[in-house]
Scaffold this active site. Structure first.
Site, PDB file in Angstrom:
ATOM      1  N   GLU A   1     -71.308  -2.721  39.627  1.00  0.00           N
ATOM      2  CA  GLU A   1     -71.034  -1.978  40.859  1.00  0.00           C
ATOM      3  C   GLU A   1     -71.948  -2.405  42.014  1.00  0.00           C
ATOM      4  OE1 GLU A   1     -71.010   2.209  39.942  1.00  0.00           O
ATOM      5  OE2 GLU A   1     -69.134   2.049  38.832  1.00  0.00           O
TER       6      GLU A   1
ATOM      7  N   GLU B   1     -66.001   0.900  32.652  1.00  0.00           N
ATOM      8  CA  GLU B   1     -66.286   2.332  32.788  1.00  0.00           C
ATOM      9  C   GLU B   1     -64.966   3.046  33.029  1.00  0.00           C
ATOM     10  OE1 GLU B   1     -69.302   3.571  35.594  1.00  0.00           O
ATOM     11  OE2 GLU B   1     -70.591   1.869  35.083  1.00  0.00           O
TER      12      GLU B   1
END
Length: 924
Positions: free
Chosen positions: A442, A517
């Site tokens: 991220e 995720e």
């Protein structure tokens, strides 16, 4: 493909038939030793900028950076640390602190960090002996992980600074050692700054090792094992790096042997005539063949050992053992992931590394407990979020059968980020559990641009240069349209709501993908109605936010698409910090399938239904709804049965058919009694589950996760604490205060209950306060042959439950010591180690106390000598109160660690108005 595992150095284990011999030029035995340095440490808090509170460190005329050996304060080997706290590693001082709204949101509001300078610097000191016979060996100190910014000294000599809180590091201390005497290792840890946005702890939270080798030895992490399969045989390629730290070149031979799980040698290979120049290393390769190879599989994680022996002049100089597994891995962009050419849908979880009560200082046995809990849920994969793990976690995944994504902490292609990636791969590349290296997570500022694509390309190529046998990935959440997403070997999707996964797959049909995720739901264990006032979230699996999906929605999306290799749920366990969607006083996350203790939430059983082969029938909620009689209650069932029938007080509420990867729901008017579910397979009732309306709490219950512990000083038993009513029914909403007492060869190291808003202490420790003896006056006689010293120290108003100890440091060659007119010692000689006086309560008093010291002054041998004028400190040790914890929705946890010899550990639990409980745990 290649299977690999971390080097595990054995003390003097030689599986080959060759004898263990000494070097010809010394009396030292040359075989490697790897000694645990976890016990016998001293600890105290320092300070980031107040040098008085930092023990005067780095205030000398010559600093440790100016001249070799000039470390001062606690880094000086002669520093007096007798009054410091004694402890064993691993240690996380953040877990010991109280909570504060001024603490970091990310780190669970613990009193550590910039707002708490008195609790953000920690000093550690460890004394150890090295015999004169060790002279001629190479001696290294190795740290598995320190959070963070660790500065290390040995005997006052500066060794280095390690800023990463997650990378393992080591220093060769051979030339600094005091052979035949004591040596002092000092570590200053600065946890002021955070690395992640989650709880990270503080201190030396992983193991420390002392490694002793001959000058000619296998380099640290110097064995790499790669395997390929040919029918039932395995080709084993062993790469060995030989290090020669001698001052002259050496000729040697290298032998490698593959040993199976039964201890039988199944293959050997030799390399002779290996020449290694002085102070250089040499890499060699050897090939072996293992017939009838046993494969490392999830249900049968078979492990081999590679025993590497180095010989010079016909004598062994080193023996190392490396664990590895034989297996193949591959991704297919259309059909997913394959282990040993069998399709495996990745059923993974993301996890940080803290646990209730102990923070990040997790004993090895507790690591096993956590991995086994995930396997019991049906998980087969683990993503290290978002940092390299402790080596012991990877060992547990190897032994228990859990695939791993090993992830670097910070994405970067120069300097330390690149070095950290290298250290992670070189350390971990022999673990068969690891199937992917993750080079980032991220990184929103660069995810969707050329900079991110360039960095990802470089990092993946660099990872391949270190280990060509595994795949590379990264977790991407800023959209899946450009940048890093375009160049990843295996695409990592962070949340299907963050972009169009199907569109990305159509653009890159040859790129494998998986959900790195997914889920990110909110749930509080045992709560079934949202309560924003108390910051509790109902545990029904519902969509948490518009752009995020429930656990079921996430799993069904990935399960229904063969080209997606699987997913990693966010998260397996709750963790301290990141208490989204709330703030203070929430101190835990809400994301876990289990809470921070490892108690399952209801989503655990949804996943277990479809991830495991176990028959599952789970019913929610509880059936204690006083005051809601007649109101409709949402009742859900998680099961892998064909059908489930629901009954209330034996009256059927209907039978429903289960859809694959789904769940069942009813709306039922509440009446006290028995809520029951019956699961059917092929029309036959096979499973039953009940929820019974319980009465008031009456009896405490205790249950350990295993019947006994090993008397090794580190094994743990995880004890679940609960209550039942007088009829023996579990009370699901109990919140009783429970107090604990322990006897026998064990200790309590942490307590918890999974309540995300609990601000209770996690540890109950003796409190140490060290008070300086402040000099009031010092006079010498005219002939300077005698002196009189007057000092004072201030004691607290209450002295009950305390020990008061005067740690005296000699300020005279001969001296007498008096406190409040009472003589403690008369005519005692100069003592470099100092003298210790336990002060009787009849001698001291609350408030100001007087010290009088008379004697003969210390003579200087040189003009530049600095004579001690510090009389020492007075330690106030206040005994810890009893360990205790409030139940949360009927449960709490006590972690007991073995300590000392074999015997019975006995835990007693009591609470007001409750029948107490006693649990005996044998320590064998």
């Amino acid at each position: 493909m290649i299977a690999t595992v971390r080097n595990i150095w054995l003390v003097v284990l030689c599986i080959s038939a060759l004898p263990v011999l000494a070097q010809t030029n010394t009396t030292v035995v040359s075989i490697r030793e790897r000694l645990l340095l976890d016990s016998g440490w001293r600890f105290a808090f320092g300070h980031p900028y107040n040098t008085d509170k930092d023990f005067g460190h780095a205030t000398g005329y010559f600093s440790y950076l100016a001249k070799a050996g000039y470390a001062d304060g606690p880094a000086d080997a002669a520093f007096d640390d007798r009054a410091w706290r004694k402890l064993s590693l691993p240690h996380d001082w953040a877990a010991e602190q109280d909570f504060s709204p001024q603490g970091s949101f990310s780190h669970g509001f613990k009193q550590v960090g910039r707002h708490f300078p008195d609790k953000s610097i920690g000093w550690y000191r460890k004394a150890f002996h090295v015999t004169s016979a060790e002279l001629g060996r190479r001696i290294t100190v190795a740290f598995d992980g320190v959070f963070r910014n660790a500065t290390v000294w040995i005997n006052g000599h500066f060794l280095g600074v390690e800023s990463s809180g997650y990378s393992s590091f080591e220093y060769d201390i051979t030339d600094y050692i005091n052979y035949g005497g004591n040596n002092v290792l000092a570590v200053r840890v600065d946890a002021t700054m955070e690395e992640g946005w989650f709880y990270e702890g503080a201190g030396i939270y992983r193991h420390v090792w002392l490694v002793k080798t001959a000058p000619l030895h296998v380099a640290a992490n110097g064995v790499v094992v790669n395997t390929t399969l040919e029918n039932n045989a395995a080709q084993v390629q062993a790469g060995v790096t030989i290090q020669n730290d001698a001052l002259q070149g050496k000729m040697c031979a290298v032998k490698v042997a593959v040993v199976d799980a039964a201890g039988k040698t199944v293959a050997t290979a030799w390399k002779e005539g290996v020449e290694v120049a002085a102070l250089q290393h040499k890499e060699i390769a050897l090939a072996l063949r293992v017939t009838d190879a046993r494969l490392w599989e999830l249900d049968n994680p078979y492990l081999y050992k590679l025993v590497t022996t180095v010989l010079a002049e016909g004598k062994e100089t080193d023996v190392t053992t490396t664990s590895f597994g034989i297996r193949t891995i591959r991704f297919d962009a259309a059909t997913g992931f394959f282990l040993n050419d069998k399709p495996v849908k990745l059923k993974g979880t993301n996890n940080h590394q803290d646990h209730a009560g102990v923070g990040t200082a997790i004993p090895d046995a507790l690591v096993d407990y956590r991995i086994q809990a995930l396997k019991d849920m049906g998980a087969n994969a683990y993503r290290c979020s978002h940092h390299p793990p402790a080596p012991e976690l990877l060992d547990a995944c190897d032994r228990l059968g859990m695939l791993v994504i090993d992830e670097t902490r910070l994405m970067g292609t120069s300097g330390q980020p690149l070095q950290d990636l290298k250290r992670m791969i070189v350390r971990d590349r022999n673990h068969p559990s690891i199937f992917c290296w993750s080079v980032g997570n991220e990184e929103w500022r660069i995810e969707n641009g050329e900079t991110g694509a360039r960095m990802a390309t470089t990092l993946q190529a660099y990872a391949k240069s270190l280990d060509s046998t595994r795949y590379t990935t990264a977790g991407i959440s800023g959209g899946f349209a450009s940048g890093i997403s375009d160049v990843l070997e295996v695409m990592g999707y962070n949340y299907l709501g963050n972009g169009d996964i199907e569109a990305h797959h159509k653009r890159f049909p040859q790129q494998p993908g998986m959900g790195t995720e997914e889920g990110s739901t909110f749930a509080t264990r045992g709560v079934y109605v949202n309560d924003t006032a108390r910051q509790y979230m109902a545990a029904y699996d519902r969509k948490p936010r518009p752009s995020f999906y429930s656990i079921e929605e996430g799993w069904r999306f990935y399960a229904d698409r063969p080209y997606l290799a699987g997913l990693f749920i966010w998260t397996g366990f709750d963790y301290r910090g990141e208490p989204t969607p709330f703030g203070w006083p929430s101190v835990n996350s809400y994301f876990g399938m289990m809470d921070i203790c490892g108690f399952p939430k209801d989503d655990y059983y949804y996943l277990q239904s479809w991830w495991s082969n176990k028959p599952v029938l789970h019913l929610l909620p509880h059936w204690n709804w006083a005051g809601k009689e007649g109101q409709l209650i949402d009742v859900w069932a998680y099961s892998n049965c064909d059908e489930v029938e629901l009954l209330v007080n034996r009256k059927s509420q209907g039978k429903k058919r289960m859809t694959r990867n789904g769940h069942l729901e009813w709306k039922v008017p509440y009446v006290p009694g028995v809520l029951e579910a019956v699961g059917y397979k092929n029309g036959k009732a096979v499973l039953w589950e009940k929820r019974i309306t319980a009465q008031a709490p009456a009896v405490i219950t205790l249950a350990a996760h295993k019947p006994a512990v090993v008397a090794n000083g580190s094994d743990v038993a995880v004890v679940t604490v609960g209550v039942t009513d007088a009829q023996g029914h579990v009370v699901p909403m109990a919140d009783n205060d429970i107090t604990f007492a322990l006897s026998g060869p064990g200790r309590i190291i942490g307590v918890g209950n999974g309540n995300p808003t609990s601000l209770e202490k996690e540890q109950f420790l003796d409190e140490i306060t060290n008070l300086p003896v402040q000099q009031v006056e010092r006079k010498n006689t005219e002939d300077k042959k005698e002196f009189v010293y007057k000092g004072q120290f201030m004691l607290p108003a209450v002295l009950d439950s305390t020990d008061i100890t005067f740690f005296y440091k000699s300020i005279g060659s001969i001296q007498s010591v008096t406190v409040n007119g009472v003589v403690l010692a008369k005519d005692i000689a100069l003592n470099a180690a100092g003298n210790v006086f336990l002060l009787n309560k009849s001698v001291i008093k609350p408030g100001m106390n007087e010290v009088l010291i008379t004697g003969k002054p210390i003579a200087k041998l040189h003009d530049w000598d600095v004579v001690n004028t510090d009389a020492g400190v007075v330690q106030v040790l206040r005994y810890a109160v009893s360990w205790k914890r409030k139940l949360f929705n009927g449960a709490a946890q006590v972690i007991i660690q073995a300590a000392g010899p074999a015997g019975n550990i006995q835990l007693k639990a009591s609470g007001k108005g409750l029948t107490p409980a006693v649990l005996t745990i044998p320590s064998l």
